[in-house]
Design a protein around this motif. Structure first.
Motif, mmCIF file in Angstrom:
data_model
loop_
_atom_site.group_PDB
_atom_site.id
_atom_site.type_symbol
_atom_site.label_atom_id
_atom_site.label_comp_id
_atom_site.label_asym_id
_atom_site.label_seq_id
_atom_site.Cartn_x
_atom_site.Cartn_y
_atom_site.Cartn_z
ATOM 1 N N MET B 1 0.825 -1.202 0.000
ATOM 2 C CA MET B 1 0.000 0.000 0.000
ATOM 3 C C MET B 1 0.851 1.239 0.000
ATOM 4 O O MET B 1 1.587 1.490 0.945
ATOM 5 C CB MET B 1 -0.877 0.006 1.280
ATOM 6 N N ASN B 2 0.807 2.015 -1.074
ATOM 7 C CA ASN B 2 1.526 3.276 -0.971
ATOM 8 C C ASN B 2 0.597 4.463 -1.203
ATOM 9 O O ASN B 2 0.850 5.296 -2.025
ATOM 10 C CB ASN B 2 2.761 3.359 -1.864
ATOM 11 N N ASP B 3 -0.506 4.454 -0.470
ATOM 12 C CA ASP B 3 -1.386 5.616 -0.488
ATOM 13 C C ASP B 3 -0.676 6.794 0.136
ATOM 14 O O ASP B 3 0.060 6.629 1.108
ATOM 15 C CB ASP B 3 -2.655 5.335 0.342
ATOM 16 N N LEU B 4 -0.958 7.977 -0.443
ATOM 17 C CA LEU B 4 -0.347 9.167 0.142
ATOM 18 C C LEU B 4 -1.220 9.677 1.279
ATOM 19 O O LEU B 4 -2.452 9.698 1.167
ATOM 20 C CB LEU B 4 -0.180 10.248 -0.921
ATOM 21 N N LEU B 5 -0.575 10.054 2.334
ATOM 22 C CA LEU B 5 -1.296 10.539 3.507
ATOM 23 C C LEU B 5 -0.783 11.901 3.924
ATOM 24 O O LEU B 5 0.408 12.185 3.817
ATOM 25 C CB LEU B 5 -1.088 9.575 4.688
ATOM 26 N N LEU B 6 -1.741 12.749 4.381
ATOM 27 C CA LEU B 6 -1.322 14.014 4.974
ATOM 28 C C LEU B 6 -1.144 13.764 6.465
ATOM 29 O O LEU B 6 -2.092 13.388 7.156
ATOM 30 C CB LEU B 6 -2.381 15.099 4.741
ATOM 31 N N MET B 7 0.088 13.919 6.936
ATOM 32 C CA MET B 7 0.375 13.644 8.340
ATOM 33 C C MET B 7 0.067 14.899 9.154
ATOM 34 O O MET B 7 0.436 15.999 8.762
ATOM 35 C CB MET B 7 1.845 13.276 8.524
ATOM 36 N N CYS B 8 -0.646 14.717 10.255
ATOM 37 C CA CYS B 8 -0.959 15.878 11.078
ATOM 38 C C CYS B 8 -1.071 15.487 12.547
ATOM 39 O O CYS B 8 -0.948 14.314 12.899
ATOM 40 C CB CYS B 8 -2.229 16.553 10.589
ATOM 41 N N LEU B 9 -1.290 16.489 13.366
ATOM 42 C CA LEU B 9 -1.398 16.275 14.802
ATOM 43 C C LEU B 9 -2.791 16.728 15.226
ATOM 44 O O LEU B 9 -3.183 17.866 14.996
ATOM 45 C CB LEU B 9 -0.329 17.101 15.524
ATOM 46 N N ILE B 10 -3.556 15.778 15.805
ATOM 47 C CA ILE B 10 -4.892 16.120 16.277
ATOM 48 C C ILE B 10 -4.969 15.686 17.739
ATOM 49 O O ILE B 10 -4.668 14.536 18.070
ATOM 50 C CB ILE B 10 -5.989 15.389 15.460
ATOM 51 N N ALA B 11 -5.370 16.586 18.593
ATOM 52 C CA ALA B 11 -5.497 16.300 20.023
ATOM 53 C C ALA B 11 -4.235 15.658 20.573
ATOM 54 O O ALA B 11 -4.277 14.720 21.376
ATOM 55 C CB ALA B 11 -6.724 15.415 20.280
ATOM 56 N N GLY B 12 -3.119 16.134 20.117
ATOM 57 C CA GLY B 12 -1.837 15.658 20.630
ATOM 58 C C GLY B 12 -1.402 14.312 20.090
ATOM 59 O O GLY B 12 -0.380 13.782 20.506
ATOM 60 N N ARG B 13 -2.206 13.743 19.172
ATOM 61 C CA ARG B 13 -1.848 12.434 18.615
ATOM 62 C C ARG B 13 -1.516 12.575 17.145
ATOM 63 O O ARG B 13 -2.064 13.421 16.444
ATOM 64 C CB ARG B 13 -3.013 11.445 18.763
ATOM 65 N N ARG B 14 -0.676 11.676 16.704
ATOM 66 C CA ARG B 14 -0.329 11.627 15.297
ATOM 67 C C ARG B 14 -1.512 11.049 14.508
ATOM 68 O O ARG B 14 -2.051 10.015 14.892
ATOM 69 C CB ARG B 14 0.889 10.726 15.151
ATOM 70 N N ALA B 15 -1.904 11.740 13.474
ATOM 71 C CA ALA B 15 -3.035 11.258 12.680
ATOM 72 C C ALA B 15 -2.754 11.503 11.208
ATOM 73 O O ALA B 15 -1.825 12.251 10.866
ATOM 74 C CB ALA B 15 -4.322 11.963 13.086
ATOM 75 N N ALA B 16 -3.536 10.881 10.368
ATOM 76 C CA ALA B 16 -3.305 11.029 8.932
ATOM 77 C C ALA B 16 -4.640 11.118 8.206
ATOM 78 O O ALA B 16 -5.630 10.504 8.604
ATOM 79 C CB ALA B 16 -2.501 9.855 8.395
ATOM 80 N N ILE B 17 -4.659 11.940 7.188
ATOM 81 C CA ILE B 17 -5.852 12.066 6.342
ATOM 82 C C ILE B 17 -5.431 11.680 4.940
ATOM 83 O O ILE B 17 -4.360 12.093 4.471
ATOM 84 C CB ILE B 17 -6.376 13.520 6.353
ATOM 85 N N SER B 18 -6.270 10.883 4.279
ATOM 86 C CA SER B 18 -5.931 10.454 2.923
ATOM 87 C C SER B 18 -5.683 11.677 2.043
ATOM 88 O O SER B 18 -6.548 12.539 1.907
ATOM 89 C CB SER B 18 -7.073 9.612 2.364
ATOM 90 N N ALA B 19 -4.495 11.740 1.471
ATOM 91 C CA ALA B 19 -4.103 12.934 0.719
ATOM 92 C C ALA B 19 -4.990 13.130 -0.507
ATOM 93 O O ALA B 19 -5.176 14.250 -0.979
ATOM 94 C CB ALA B 19 -2.636 12.840 0.300
ATOM 95 N N ALA B 20 -5.578 12.041 -1.000
ATOM 96 C CA ALA B 20 -6.433 12.152 -2.174
ATOM 97 C C ALA B 20 -7.661 13.009 -1.869
ATOM 98 O O ALA B 20 -8.233 13.635 -2.757
ATOM 99 C CB ALA B 20 -6.863 10.761 -2.630
ATOM 100 N N ARG B 21 -8.079 12.991 -0.609
ATOM 101 C CA ARG B 21 -9.253 13.766 -0.228
ATOM 102 C C ARG B 21 -8.922 15.235 0.018
ATOM 103 O O ARG B 21 -9.808 16.079 0.012
ATOM 104 C CB ARG B 21 -9.870 13.204 1.072
ATOM 105 N N VAL B 22 -7.664 15.523 0.292
ATOM 106 C CA VAL B 22 -7.286 16.877 0.686
ATOM 107 C C VAL B 22 -7.013 17.720 -0.552
ATOM 108 O O VAL B 22 -6.191 17.383 -1.387
ATOM 109 C CB VAL B 22 -6.039 16.857 1.598
ATOM 110 N N GLN B 23 -7.756 18.818 -0.676
ATOM 111 C CA GLN B 23 -7.547 19.692 -1.829
ATOM 112 C C GLN B 23 -6.357 20.600 -1.607
ATOM 113 O O GLN B 23 -5.603 20.883 -2.517
ATOM 114 C CB GLN B 23 -8.798 20.534 -2.078
#
Lengths: 802, 144
Positions: B1-23
């Motif tokens: 799986m090499n989906d691209l992810l936007l790495m971010c910090l939410i509520a002090g935790r590491r989280a990721a949002i599918s980069a395909a969804r992010v404009q």
């Protein structure tokens, strides 16, 4: 050209083009059943459409072709070459006629019979082909028919093509796409405008940018027009429908329209046509009582059916109200039990409102007996389903004995609306301007706040209306913390005619805004109808006033509050003859009769145009004559205007300040020195000049029209009547008619005019040319005796309303 | 799986949002509040003459009222035809997912469980993959 006719032409053309290929294919193989069906459908549709218009020749031709083709379809006849040629000749003729109709000309007579005769199968039996029929000496008119005529017609037809407005049909999705693009472009332009402002003056950029803005504005308005149609188009077809239905049912119904200028998506208009028709049928059939019953219950014998449309954000609200007997909740409930839809226990728990909504349940009809127009099983449930299918909603409010209103809410795909921006809690919000009735300052002397239980009321001009603070509605201000006197009140009138006052911190401006839909989670609050961007790029919410009124239960409550309570108060006040006090532009106190004042407007100086003796003000896109300027200069920025109305015309009167409403204590002492002043009256012990309303309107023969009033017929053939009498009669609040056939409330006759009275009027006023009455004449009035004439008109009017 | 992810910090935790969804990722400077709207909707902000609904991811996940970082960065996504700005504490880089999202025994804890599509391995270690649609629906809708 009439819109319906244009549609007919466009549709027929489209079918002609589409069936062109079919016709050729059919010619190649006359036995082809599928082709036959297509062509049959075409002539059938043309025949059907002709029924709506008066095109007997077109109808006859298509009917004949349809008959012949129907025989083929039923197997009674073989489709042979002769028949094909005959049908094709008819289709060609239809095409020519459509061209003539579009150009608004008469198609040359003759030849139709020959074409129809050519369809006759016996001709084939005799071995005569169509061409022979044309040549045949037995049918001389045939020679003038299609072939020769077609050629003769060709040249003028080509010339006509240039002058005739051509139409094309486009898929609505494409229009949607273009429209969306343009509104995004407007937003981008606003953004750019803001950046340019921030960057300071750049003459070399500002010029082209202004031009871009102008072009964009033009494009935007044409794009909008592409899809939108004024609701008037729908309204114009209704009086006829109402007339037919009411005649059929032996009732008299008057129709009143409001908001015809509201624009709605063309497609949406078509979608609501049927549901609306059904609601009208219902209203006339079982909403309105018969004349006898109406008189018995103290109503005017003529029923009233009112249509009011308003735009709010992404929605159009259309209210259809009758003043009939209302919905009998208990009878409806009993029916629901009988029909087994609800149990008696369930019904017992229902509120009246809930019971009224039973009308939308499938399988319920309130009709006692099935009449010719309703009660045939297609009920309000179908209406509701149809409205909901297009994304709208329907609601009903009713009061026994007083009437029923149906409220349709219809979505708008995209909308650019006129909005009023208001402030609350440091934020700006937009209110659709169509709802705004008036803006009043809470600090004004003539505004009183009162409380009834927890409901805040505001008394304004003799009316007590509920008042809501925007801050409280939005929850940004706690109840009780509102400083009412510092608020600005926006009087809101909903499509349902419910009125309430919305208290806001301040009113900013009028703006045209592009409304965009909002996220569902925000929609759920029931407070907002959409969002829009301000010129500075900040987003702003558009308030959903109908929903807010619903949440605060103002829609029902108002019925009792606004109608019953203040009415007594107002009659009392009328006896005391109220006036509105103001200071003119010269700073002096003056008064105007309160009946004349429709509202107070505040507009910016730019909206006023003065050129020589022409003085006009633009308010809400309408032009009004501006008066009161003789006393001084207008202020530089905001101008206060009194909008005066005599019931038919409106003018605006510039003032520097509106003071108060007061009662005249005594008689008006007439003054002849100043023609603009009716007289002087005492208010609070001080003399105050009262401006002469009659004089104002008499001088404004072409002021804006508003509402409908009593009518007065004047002699049609007299210049004197037209130039001198007409303004005077109009100023007295009459609509002037010169139609001899029209039945009017009042007719004015000239004694020396011997043309006979064509149609009776309720009152006749006779004018004589001599100051002294002739012998045996004690009724006529000297034609320059203004006082006596006005009195006579007034008497006639009182007589009419009594 | 090499989906691209936007790495971010939410509520002090590491989280990721599918980069395909992010404009796009934007810096939010001004938010117009919407009185009466649910808590997790902070208001509206304008991006290129377009109004975005600003969602506070931390509140949307159910971590109300906690100390938020000073970050004002937001990922712009589209859900159901509406544009949203998902306000995160910190938005880092775009990284590649090294595994499919997987469930972890015992779950991710309340709040996270609702809006997480699972854990993915990334170059920066295990990261929760956020379900944008669930996040936008808000805590109330998910609980219902």
């Amino acid at each position: 050209m009439d819109d319906l006719l244009a549609d007919f032409v466009a549709e027929t053309r489209e079918m002609l083009e589409a069936s062109g290929g079919e016709i050729v294919a059919w010619e190649a193989d006359p036995s082809d059943r599928a082709r036959l069906d297509t062509i049959f459908r075409f002539v059938h549709t043309v025949k059907g459409n002709c029924g709506f218009f008066d095109f007997p020749r077109l109808e006859k031709l298509s009917h004949a072709a349809e008959d012949a083709l129907a025989d083929c379809r039923a197997g009674r006849r073989e489709a042979d070459r002769g028949l094909v040629s005959a049908v094709l000749a008819i289709i060609d003729r239809i095409s020519e006629m459509i061209d003539s109709i579009e150009a608004g000309e008469d198609h040359p007579d003759g030849g139709d019979d020959a074409l129809i005769a050519a369809l006759n199968p016996h001709r084939d039996a005799l071995g005569m082909s169509l061409d022979e029929a044309h040549k045949s000496p037995e049918t001389p008119q045939a020679a003038a028919a299609s072939p020769a005529e077609g050629k003769a017609d060709a040249a003028p037809k080509a010339a006509r093509g240039a002058s005739v407005q051509r139409t094309i049909r486009l898929p609505t999705e494409l229009l949607d796409e273009v429209m969306k693009g343009v509104s995004d472009m407007v937003l981008a332009r606003n953004d750019l405008a803001r950046r340019l402002r921030d960057a300071g003056e750049h003459p070399e950029i500002d010029g082209p940018f202004d031009r871009l803005s102008t072009i964009l504005a033009e494009v935007r308005s044409s794009i909008t027009r592409m899809r939108m149609q004024r609701l008037e188009h729908l309204f114009t077809s209704l009086p006829r429908l109402v007339r037919d239905l009411s005649t059929e049912l032996g009732k008299q119904v008057m129709v009143d329209f409001e908001g015809g200028e509201v624009e709605l998506d063309r497609e949406m208009i078509e979608m609501v046509r049927d549901p609306l028709t059904h609601i009208i049928r219902n209203a006339i059939d079982h909403g309105l009582e018969g004349p006898g019953e109406r008189i018995k219950s103290g109503k005017h014998e003529i029923g009233l059916l009112k249509f009011a449309a308003r735009q709010s954000g992404n929605q159009i609200t259309l209210a259809i109200s009758d003043d009939g007997r209302g919905i009998d909740a208990d009878r409806l409930a009993a029916k629901a039990v009988t029909a087994g839809i609800y149990s008696q226990a369930e019904i017992d728990e229902m509120s009246d409102r809930r019971k009224h909504h039973l009308i939308f349940e499938p399988g319920l009809s309130t009709a006692e007996k099935v009449s010719s127009v309703s009660g045939r099983g297609v009920g309000m449930d179908v209406v509701r389903a149809n409205i909901e299918r297009v994304g709208g909603s329907i609601d009903v409010t009713t009061k026994p004995g007083e009437g029923t209103s149906f409220h349709l809410k219809l979505p708008l795909t995209l909308s650019i609306i006129a909005a009023l921006t208001v402030g609350s809690g440091g934020q700006r919000y937009a209110i659709p301007r169509s709802y705004v009735e008036e803006i009043v300052f809470g600090s004004s002397d003539h505004v009183d706040f009162a409380e009834a239980g927890d409901r805040r009321l505001v008394t304004f001009r003799g009316k007590r209306v509920p008042c809501l603070a925007l801050g409280e509605i939005l929850g940004s201000e706690g109840p009780g913390s509102v400083d009412w006197a510092s608020m600005t009140l926006v009087l809101i009138r909903l499509a349902s005619n419910d009125v309430f006052a919305l208290a806001v911190d301040r009113v900013y401006d009028h703006e045209d805004v592009v409304v965009k839909p909002i996220a569902p989670a925000i929609m759920e609050t029931g407070l907002y109808a959409g969002t829009t961007l301000l010129d500075d790029g900040r987003p702003m919410m558009l308030l959903d006033l109908p929903s807010i009124a619903q949440t605060h239960r103002l829609v029902d409550e108002m019925r009792s509050v606004a109608r019953t309570l203040p009415e007594d108060e107002q009659t009392e006040q009328r006896k005391a003859r109220p006036v509105m006090l103001f200071t003119g532009l010269d700073g002096r106190r003056r008064a105007v009769r309160l009946e004349l004042v429709r509202r107070i407007d505040t507009i910016s100086r730019e909206a006023i145009d003065i050129e020589g003796s022409r003085k006009q003000a633009v308010i809400d896109g309408a032009i009004f004559s501006l008066l009161g300027l003789e006393y001084g200069e207008l202020p530089d920025k905001r101008c206060r205007l009194l909008r005066l109305s005599d019931g038919e015309h409106e003018v605006v009167y510039a003032v520097s300040e509106v003071l108060d409403a007061a009662d005249m204590e005594g008689e008006i002492v007439p003054s002849s020195a100043d023609p603009a002043v009716e007289g002087v009256t005492l208010i609070g012990g001080e003399p105050v000049p009262v401006i002469d309303g009659h004089g104002l309107f008499a001088a404004q023969g072409t002021a804006r029209k508003a509402g409908r009033t009593a009518s007065c017929r004047l002699p049609a053939n007299s210049d004197w009547a037209r130039t001198i009498l007409e303004p005077l009669v109009e100023a007295a609040g009459y609509r002037v008619s010169t139609e001899a056939e029209e039945q009017t409330d009042v007719a004015i006759e000239l004694v020396d005019d011997d043309s006979p009275m064509a149609s009776p009027a309720r009152h006749v006023i006779r004018l004589r040319p001599e100051p002294a009455p002739a012998e045996n004449d004690d009724e006529s009035i000297y034609r320059y005796d203004r006082e006596a004439l006005l009195n006579a008109l007034k008497r006639a009017r009182v007589g009419k309303t009594a | 799986m090499n989906d691209l992810l936007l790495m971010c910090l939410i509520a002090g935790r590491r989280a990721a949002i599918s980069a395909a969804r992010v404009q796009s990722v934007i810096e939010i400077d001004q938010i117009t509040p919407i009185p009466g709207a649910p808590d997790f909707i902070l208001g509206l902000t304008a991006m290129r003459s377009q109004a975005l609904t600003v969602i506070d991811c931390q509140i949307a996940l159910g971590f109300g009222g906690q100390d938020r970082g000073s970050g004002r960065r937001a990922a712009v996504v589209q859900v159901g035809g509406h544009s949203y700005a998902l306000l995160v504490e910190e938005a880092y880089d775009v990284g590649e997912a090294r595994s499919d999202p997987i469930e972890v025994p015992g779950g991710f804890g309340p709040g996270w469980q609702m809006a997480a599509r699972g854990m993915v391995e990334t170059d920066c270690g295990p990261t929760l993959l956020i379900d944008v649609d669930a996040l936008v629906a808000g805590p109330v809708a998910r609980a219902a």
